[in-house]
Scaffold this active site. Structure first.
Site, short mmCIF file in Angstrom:
data_model
loop_
_atom_site.label_atom_id
_atom_site.label_comp_id
_atom_site.label_asym_id
_atom_site.label_seq_id
_atom_site.Cartn_x
_atom_site.Cartn_y
_atom_site.Cartn_z
N ASN A 58 0.87 -1.18 0.00
CA ASN A 58 0.00 0.00 0.00
C ASN A 58 0.90 1.22 0.00
O ASN A 58 1.49 1.57 1.02
CB ASN A 58 -0.89 -0.03 1.25
CG ASN A 58 -1.67 1.25 1.42
OD1 ASN A 58 -1.83 2.02 0.47
ND2 ASN A 58 -2.18 1.49 2.63
N TRP A 59 1.01 1.86 -1.16
CA TRP A 59 1.93 2.99 -1.28
C TRP A 59 1.38 4.28 -0.66
O TRP A 59 2.09 5.27 -0.55
CB TRP A 59 2.26 3.25 -2.75
CG TRP A 59 3.19 2.23 -3.35
CD1 TRP A 59 3.86 1.22 -2.68
CD2 TRP A 59 3.58 2.13 -4.72
NE1 TRP A 59 4.63 0.51 -3.56
CE2 TRP A 59 4.48 1.04 -4.82
CE3 TRP A 59 3.27 2.84 -5.87
CZ2 TRP A 59 5.06 0.66 -6.04
CZ3 TRP A 59 3.84 2.47 -7.07
CH2 TRP A 59 4.73 1.39 -7.15
N LYS A 60 0.10 4.30 -0.34
CA LYS A 60 -0.52 5.52 0.21
C LYS A 60 -0.24 6.69 -0.77
O LYS A 60 -0.24 6.48 -1.97
CB LYS A 60 -0.01 5.79 1.62
CG LYS A 60 -0.10 4.52 2.48
CD LYS A 60 0.16 4.75 3.93
CE LYS A 60 0.05 3.41 4.66
NZ LYS A 60 0.09 3.53 6.11
N HIS A 100 -9.39 1.34 4.55
CA HIS A 100 -8.09 1.44 5.23
C HIS A 100 -8.23 2.35 6.45
O HIS A 100 -9.03 3.30 6.43
CB HIS A 100 -7.04 2.00 4.27
CG HIS A 100 -5.67 2.00 4.88
ND1 HIS A 100 -5.21 3.04 5.63
CD2 HIS A 100 -4.71 1.05 4.90
CE1 HIS A 100 -4.00 2.74 6.07
NE2 HIS A 100 -3.67 1.53 5.64
N GLU A 103 -6.57 4.76 7.50
CA GLU A 103 -6.46 6.21 7.24
C GLU A 103 -7.74 6.76 6.62
O GLU A 103 -8.14 7.89 6.89
CB GLU A 103 -5.23 6.47 6.35
CG GLU A 103 -3.96 6.37 7.17
CD GLU A 103 -2.79 5.74 6.43
OE1 GLU A 103 -2.73 5.81 5.20
OE2 GLU A 103 -1.90 5.19 7.13
N GLU A 134 -5.51 -4.80 10.40
CA GLU A 134 -4.46 -3.83 10.68
C GLU A 134 -4.78 -3.10 11.97
O GLU A 134 -5.58 -2.15 11.97
CB GLU A 134 -4.36 -2.81 9.54
CG GLU A 134 -4.03 -3.43 8.20
CD GLU A 134 -3.43 -2.42 7.25
OE1 GLU A 134 -2.27 -2.58 6.88
OE2 GLU A 134 -4.12 -1.45 6.90
N GLY A 156 2.35 2.35 10.82
CA GLY A 156 3.31 3.46 10.70
C GLY A 156 3.98 3.83 12.00
O GLY A 156 4.63 4.87 12.10
N SER A 171 3.34 -2.04 10.35
CA SER A 171 4.80 -2.08 10.58
C SER A 171 5.44 -3.41 10.19
O SER A 171 6.36 -3.89 10.86
CB SER A 171 5.13 -1.70 12.03
OG SER A 171 4.69 -0.38 12.29
N GLY A 199 4.94 1.49 4.78
CA GLY A 199 6.26 2.13 4.67
C GLY A 199 7.32 1.26 4.01
O GLY A 199 8.06 1.73 3.13
P1 PGA Z 1 2.85 0.45 7.69
O1 PGA Z 1 1.41 0.67 7.02
O2 PGA Z 1 3.41 -0.84 7.13
O3 PGA Z 1 3.66 1.65 7.29
O4 PGA Z 1 2.64 0.35 9.17
C1 PGA Z 1 0.54 -0.41 6.81
C2 PGA Z 1 -0.73 0.08 6.19
O5 PGA Z 1 -1.19 1.18 6.52
O6 PGA Z 1 -1.34 -0.59 5.33
#
Ligand code: PGA
Length: 243
Positions: free
Chosen positions: A8-10, A91, A93, A161, A167, A201, A223
């Site tokens: 997931n590149w966001k 997600h 976010e 998640e 993150g 993470s 990330g």
């Molecule tokens: P992260 O993000 O690996 O940076 O913790 C995971 C995600 O939000 O899908």
């Protein structure tokens, strides 16, 4: 079951960087791992142009309407036409920064199924909810909201998640993941025969232990997915544990 490694590149990697990443990404030469990449909308075309055949490209968000006066939104049908085959939905976010509700998630799952996209639906508890002993309740509520909408889909995935692990560098233990995935699977009922991914993470150092855990069918990586070499190391970690 094949292990799934999803990136997931966001809001990272515009069209040029997406092309560079996918040109450099060495997909493992094994049918035991599937690599999914979710670029920003504007990078989907260049990602598809450069992706190795084994990499599947998805969209990070969709609206549930087919079209309309909805400035800034993109429909599932448009994403499909652009070449995406999967849609990330709900997600953390989207839920916590953009106020997406369980009802919105349900509508988006329906739209993805209608357009022939594979919904990859994210669920997960806040740290306060975990501390208050509400893990079970939260996951059952989140899954319960969309499970019926999966009826129209041929294939789907769920990503667990925990919000406190996204993150932050904090990772759930493999045992935490197994516990949460078992709750998700139970809440899916008749629709539980799908991959359940762990996210939060994930990095090369912990990917193998997480993917070895019972009930963990793969990982959703934020990330650590931004570098093609690092993502390839995570995908390689899946191979010895994929049955
Ligand atoms: P992260 O993000 O690996 O940076 O913790 C995971 C995600 O939000 O899908």
């Amino acid at each position: 079951m094949t292990k799934v490694v999803a990136a997931n590149w966001k809001m990272h990697h515009g069209p040029r960087e997406a092309a560079g990443f996918l040109t450099r990404y060495a997909a493992p030469a094994s049918s035991r791992v599937r690599t999914l990449v979710f670029p920003p909308h504007l990078s989907i075309a260049s990602a598809l142009r450069c992706a190795p055949a084994a990499v599947e490209i998805g969209v990070q968000n969709i609206h549930w309407e087919r079209s309309g006066a909805l400035t800034g939104e993109v429909s599932a049908e448009m994403a499909r036409e652009a070449g995406a085959t999967l849609a990330l939905i709900g997600h953390s976010e989207r839920r916590h920064l953009f106020g997406e509700s369980d009802a919105d998630v349900e509508r988006k799952v329906r739209a993805a199924a209608r357009a022939g996209l594979v919904p990859v639906v994210c669920v997960g508890e806040l740290v306060e909810e975990r501390r208050a002993g509400k893990l079970n309740e939260v996951l059952r509520r989140q899954v319960g909201a969309f499970v019926d909408a999966l009826a129209g889909a041929k294939e789907w995935m769920v990503a667990y998640e925990p919000v406190w692990a996204i993150g932050t560098g904090e990772t759930a233990t493999p045992a935490d993941a197994t516990e949460a995935h078992s709750i998700v699977r139970a809440a899916l009922g008749d629709r539980s025969g799908c991959p359940i991914l762990y996210g939060g993470s994930v990095k090369p150092a912990n990917a193998r232990a997480l993917m070895e855990a019972a009930e963990v069918d793969g990982v959703l990586v934020g990330g650590a997915s931004l570098d093609p070499v690092v993502l390839a190391r995570i995908a390689e970690a899946a191979i010895p544990v994929a049955p």
